[in-house]
Design a protein around this motif. Structure first.
Motif, PDB file in Angstrom:
ATOM      1  N   ASP A  47       0.852  -1.186   0.000  1.00  0.00           N
ATOM      2  CA  ASP A  47       0.000   0.000   0.000  1.00  0.00           C
ATOM      3  C   ASP A  47       0.889   1.238   0.000  1.00  0.00           C
ATOM      4  O   ASP A  47       1.564   1.524   1.001  1.00  0.00           O
ATOM      5  N   PRO A  48       0.921   1.981  -1.103  1.00  0.00           N
ATOM      6  CA  PRO A  48       1.785   3.170  -1.138  1.00  0.00           C
ATOM      7  C   PRO A  48       1.422   4.220  -0.102  1.00  0.00           C
ATOM      8  O   PRO A  48       2.256   5.058   0.235  1.00  0.00           O
ATOM      9  N   THR A  49       0.179   4.197   0.397  1.00  0.00           N
ATOM     10  CA  THR A  49      -0.207   5.175   1.407  1.00  0.00           C
ATOM     11  C   THR A  49       0.212   4.764   2.810  1.00  0.00           C
ATOM     12  O   THR A  49       0.015   5.542   3.756  1.00  0.00           O
ATOM     13  N   ASP A  50       0.761   3.567   2.973  1.00  0.00           N
ATOM     14  CA  ASP A  50       1.216   3.131   4.288  1.00  0.00           C
ATOM     15  C   ASP A  50       2.418   3.972   4.715  1.00  0.00           C
ATOM     16  O   ASP A  50       3.279   4.330   3.898  1.00  0.00           O
ATOM     17  N   GLU A 104       1.960   9.164  -5.981  1.00  0.00           N
ATOM     18  CA  GLU A 104       0.554   9.509  -5.780  1.00  0.00           C
ATOM     19  C   GLU A 104       0.347  10.390  -4.556  1.00  0.00           C
ATOM     20  O   GLU A 104      -0.687  11.077  -4.457  1.00  0.00           O
ATOM     21  N   LEU A 105       1.301  10.381  -3.619  1.00  0.00           N
ATOM     22  CA  LEU A 105       1.163  11.197  -2.416  1.00  0.00           C
ATOM     23  C   LEU A 105       1.603  12.633  -2.625  1.00  0.00           C
ATOM     24  O   LEU A 105       1.341  13.490  -1.774  1.00  0.00           O
ATOM     25  N   VAL A 106       2.265  12.920  -3.728  1.00  0.00           N
ATOM     26  CA  VAL A 106       2.709  14.293  -4.016  1.00  0.00           C
ATOM     27  C   VAL A 106       1.511  15.113  -4.461  1.00  0.00           C
ATOM     28  O   VAL A 106       0.711  14.669  -5.290  1.00  0.00           O
ATOM     29  N   HIS A 107       1.371  16.286  -3.912  1.00  0.00           N
ATOM     30  CA  HIS A 107       0.241  17.145  -4.271  1.00  0.00           C
ATOM     31  C   HIS A 107       0.376  17.600  -5.732  1.00  0.00           C
ATOM     32  O   HIS A 107       1.486  17.884  -6.198  1.00  0.00           O
ATOM     33  N   PRO A 108      -0.729  17.668  -6.461  1.00  0.00           N
ATOM     34  CA  PRO A 108      -0.639  18.080  -7.879  1.00  0.00           C
ATOM     35  C   PRO A 108       0.009  19.441  -8.081  1.00  0.00           C
ATOM     36  O   PRO A 108       0.644  19.675  -9.126  1.00  0.00           O
ATOM     37  N   ASP A 109      -0.125  20.350  -7.104  1.00  0.00           N
ATOM     38  CA  ASP A 109       0.453  21.682  -7.301  1.00  0.00           C
ATOM     39  C   ASP A 109       1.971  21.685  -7.227  1.00  0.00           C
ATOM     40  O   ASP A 109       2.605  22.651  -7.669  1.00  0.00           O
ATOM     41  N   THR A 110       2.582  20.660  -6.680  1.00  0.00           N
ATOM     42  CA  THR A 110       4.043  20.610  -6.572  1.00  0.00           C
ATOM     43  C   THR A 110       4.657  19.568  -7.500  1.00  0.00           C
ATOM     44  O   THR A 110       5.871  19.367  -7.460  1.00  0.00           O
ATOM     45  N   LEU A 111       3.819  18.884  -8.291  1.00  0.00           N
ATOM     46  CA  LEU A 111       4.357  17.865  -9.187  1.00  0.00           C
ATOM     47  C   LEU A 111       5.325  18.461 -10.199  1.00  0.00           C
ATOM     48  O   LEU A 111       6.376  17.881 -10.492  1.00  0.00           O
ATOM     49  N   ALA A 112       4.977  19.625 -10.747  1.00  0.00           N
ATOM     50  CA  ALA A 112       5.823  20.208 -11.793  1.00  0.00           C
ATOM     51  C   ALA A 112       7.218  20.514 -11.282  1.00  0.00           C
ATOM     52  O   ALA A 112       8.199  20.480 -12.047  1.00  0.00           O
ATOM     53  N   GLY A 113       7.364  20.806  -9.972  1.00  0.00           N
ATOM     54  CA  GLY A 113       8.685  21.116  -9.443  1.00  0.00           C
ATOM     55  C   GLY A 113       9.610  19.921  -9.401  1.00  0.00           C
ATOM     56  O   GLY A 113      10.834  20.091  -9.337  1.00  0.00           O
ATOM     57  N   ARG A 131      -2.300  10.471 -13.681  1.00  0.00           N
ATOM     58  CA  ARG A 131      -2.375  11.827 -13.138  1.00  0.00           C
ATOM     59  C   ARG A 131      -0.984  12.391 -12.881  1.00  0.00           C
ATOM     60  O   ARG A 131      -0.714  13.564 -13.177  1.00  0.00           O
ATOM     61  N   VAL A 132      -0.098  11.568 -12.350  1.00  0.00           N
ATOM     62  CA  VAL A 132       1.259  12.036 -12.063  1.00  0.00           C
ATOM     63  C   VAL A 132       2.006  12.328 -13.361  1.00  0.00           C
ATOM     64  O   VAL A 132       2.683  13.359 -13.491  1.00  0.00           O
ATOM     65  N   LEU A 133       1.886  11.444 -14.336  1.00  0.00           N
ATOM     66  CA  LEU A 133       2.571  11.662 -15.615  1.00  0.00           C
ATOM     67  C   LEU A 133       2.052  12.916 -16.308  1.00  0.00           C
ATOM     68  O   LEU A 133       2.823  13.673 -16.919  1.00  0.00           O
ATOM     69  N   THR A 134       0.763  13.154 -16.212  1.00  0.00           N
ATOM     70  CA  THR A 134       0.197  14.361 -16.815  1.00  0.00           C
ATOM     71  C   THR A 134       0.657  15.603 -16.071  1.00  0.00           C
ATOM     72  O   THR A 134       0.955  16.644 -16.676  1.00  0.00           O
ATOM     73  N   GLY A 135       0.725  15.519 -14.724  1.00  0.00           N
ATOM     74  CA  GLY A 135       1.197  16.672 -13.952  1.00  0.00           C
ATOM     75  C   GLY A 135       2.644  17.019 -14.236  1.00  0.00           C
ATOM     76  O   GLY A 135       3.026  18.191 -14.176  1.00  0.00           O
ATOM     77  N   LEU A 136       3.460  16.019 -14.572  1.00  0.00           N
ATOM     78  CA  LEU A 136       4.865  16.267 -14.929  1.00  0.00           C
ATOM     79  C   LEU A 136       5.039  16.581 -16.404  1.00  0.00           C
ATOM     80  O   LEU A 136       6.171  16.840 -16.841  1.00  0.00           O
ATOM     81  N   GLY A 242       2.220  10.626   4.171  1.00  0.00           N
ATOM     82  CA  GLY A 242       0.822  10.577   3.742  1.00  0.00           C
ATOM     83  C   GLY A 242       0.614  11.543   2.604  1.00  0.00           C
ATOM     84  O   GLY A 242       1.569  12.146   2.087  1.00  0.00           O
ATOM     85  N   PRO A 243      -0.627  11.692   2.146  1.00  0.00           N
ATOM     86  CA  PRO A 243      -0.894  12.649   1.059  1.00  0.00           C
ATOM     87  C   PRO A 243      -0.405  14.043   1.434  1.00  0.00           C
ATOM     88  O   PRO A 243      -0.746  14.581   2.488  1.00  0.00           O
ATOM     89  N   ALA A 244       0.397  14.619   0.547  1.00  0.00           N
ATOM     90  CA  ALA A 244       0.975  15.929   0.835  1.00  0.00           C
ATOM     91  C   ALA A 244      -0.089  17.007   0.746  1.00  0.00           C
ATOM     92  O   ALA A 244      -0.988  16.947  -0.091  1.00  0.00           O
ATOM     93  N   PRO A 245      -0.017  18.014   1.622  1.00  0.00           N
ATOM     94  CA  PRO A 245      -0.989  19.106   1.569  1.00  0.00           C
ATOM     95  C   PRO A 245      -0.696  20.039   0.408  1.00  0.00           C
ATOM     96  O   PRO A 245       0.397  20.058  -0.153  1.00  0.00           O
ATOM     97  N   ALA A 246      -1.676  20.824   0.076  1.00  0.00           N
ATOM     98  CA  ALA A 246      -1.494  21.802  -0.995  1.00  0.00           C
ATOM     99  C   ALA A 246      -0.633  22.950  -0.489  1.00  0.00           C
ATOM    100  O   ALA A 246      -0.771  23.388   0.660  1.00  0.00           O
TER     101      ALA A 246
END
Length: 430
Positions: A47-50, A104-113, A131-136, A242-246
């Motif tokens: 489980d990647p969210t573990d 998947e835990l990286v917030h979409p707003d920071t994926l481009a970085g 989603r991650v590939l599209t964000g990058l 865990g899931p990163a905040p925005a």
């Protein structure tokens, strides 16, 4: 009294018994095996969210402590960061390897970085989603996904692999999620591993098995993992709990800071602010028991449901079933008479005889069942020529005092009914 009996009827052929359980039990076993397989497969999958998934400090089966020890043994400096912005700041101005085991835990707003790293750097992503590939903005997309990870050689699909780390590792357990990309990308393990120059060098791995503690010593997993993350570049290990905040602020864009380190920065002129910690609700009960406990609980629930369906009452129209024993009417009459005699129930026996006689006489005279006794006696006497008072005494008189009077009553009623309403099997004396 001579009892009036129906002729014996031939026994009906036994109806086929519907043994529903003969079909339900095999079907239930098949469903149980299927559910057990699905549950065990779900438990076996990481489980990647573990919190400990591919963490350099986690020693569990899904952790990455053994990989971290192997890299340190090769002299690779490792810096563990639990925040995306901190990981990007730790990259520094020189080449670096950024390892993201749970994109998947990286917030979409920071994926481009993540893709804006110094020259000569490498970004390693483990099983990134669409989603991650599209964000990058990577020219890759997920294609086939297998039920379980398979170990394959680097040139599994016949296409040559040009990645030196994969060629040195040889066969490795990478084939879980495959990707499709441009022809200029280095493609290995049947499309489960891609390397593409996209600002920094981006490596996409389609399985977490080569990096996990419980799989690192299988096949060439260790050589592949240490080859992708090792070398002369320092390693920044992004271990998100865990899931990163925005990130706070209305907009973000990846721009280099004063030292040349690319960082997501606010474009509204305000200083960087750390986001509040994620407010995802988490039930501690899930962590109080091991995964196998929930798997066994689910199997017991399914088994209980199948038992209820098997033993439950089946709704529907009544189904005729053959009697286990055929009892002749004469035996029934004789058995009932013996019960009356043993109980001394002369009044009940007399009432039964008179009711049977009336059941035969009234239809014969076209009289309704609620006809008064006097009228019935008068009509019967008119048809038979008997004394009306005698007929009324027979049909509606007092109960007999002894067995002799009961026997005389039975004989007189039988004679009366045979005179006026003979049995269909006998000839009509009139």
């Amino acid at each position: 009294m001579t009892a009036t009996l129906d002729p014996a009827r031939p026994a009906a052929p036994p109806a086929p018994r519907r043994r529903w359980h003969r079909m339900l039990v095999p079907l239930g076993l098949a469903v149980l095996v299927l559910v057990t397989t699905l549950v065990l497969h779900a438990v076996d999958q990481p489980d990647p969210t573990d919190r400990g998934f591919l963490s350099p400090a986690a020693t569990g089966d899904d952790g990455g402590s053994r990989l971290a020890e192997a890299l340190r043994a090769q002299g690779v400096p490792i810096r563990r960061e639990t925040d995306t912005l901190a990981a990007l700041r730790a990259a520094g101005p020189g080449p670096v390897t950024l390892f993201v085991p749970a994109p998947e835990l990286v917030h979409p707003d920071t994926l481009a970085g993540l893709a804006v790293l110094p020259g000569g750097s490498r970004l390693v992503l483990v099983e990134p989603s669409r989603r991650v590939l599209t964000g990058l903005a990577l020219p890759l997309e997920p294609t086939d996904r297998r039920w379980a990870t398979r170990a394959v050689p680097p040139d599994a699909d016949g296409a040559p692999c040009r990645l030196p780390e994969a060629l040195r590792a040889g066969t490795a357990a990478v084939d879980h999620q495959r990707y499709a990309g441009p022809s200029r990308a280095d493609r290995c393990y049947g499309g489960a591993l891609h390397r593409i120059a996209w600002g920094a060098e981006v490596v996409v791995v389609g399985a977490s098995d080569p990096f996990r503690n419980d799989r690192i010593d299988e096949w060439g997993n260790r050589a592949l993992a240490t080859g992708l993350l090792g070398g002369d570049r320092p390693l920044v290990w992004l271990d998100l709990p865990g899931p990163a905040p925005a990130p706070t602020g209305p907009s973000w864009s990846p721009t280099p800071d004063d030292r040349g380190t690319p960082l997501p920065r606010r474009t509204d002129g305000h200083a960087d602010d750390r986001a509040d910690p994620p407010r995802n609700w988490h039930n501690p009960l899930w962590d109080a028991f091991p995964p196998w406990f929930w798997a066994v609980l689910a199997q017991l629930a399914v088994a209980g449901l199948l038992l209820v369906l098997w033993r439950a009452r089946r709704l529907g129209p009544p189904v005729p079933e053959p009697l286990p024993v055929t009892v002749r009417s004469a035996e029934t009459v004789l058995g009932r008479a013996r019960l009356y005699r043993r109980a001394g129930a002369r009044d009940t026996a007399a009432a039964t005889l008179r009711a049977a006689a009336l059941d035969r006489l009234l239809p014969r005279l076209n009289l309704p069942p609620d006809t008064p006794p006097d009228e019935v006696a008068a009509r019967v006497a008119a048809h038979t020529g008997a004394d009306p008072e005698r007929v009324a005494e027979l049909l509606h008189g007092a109960a007999p005092e002894d067995d002799r009077e009961l026997l005389e009553l039975a004989r007189d009623l039988d004679a009366l009914t045979r005179t006026l309403a003979p049995h269909p099997t006998e000839g009509d004396p009139r």
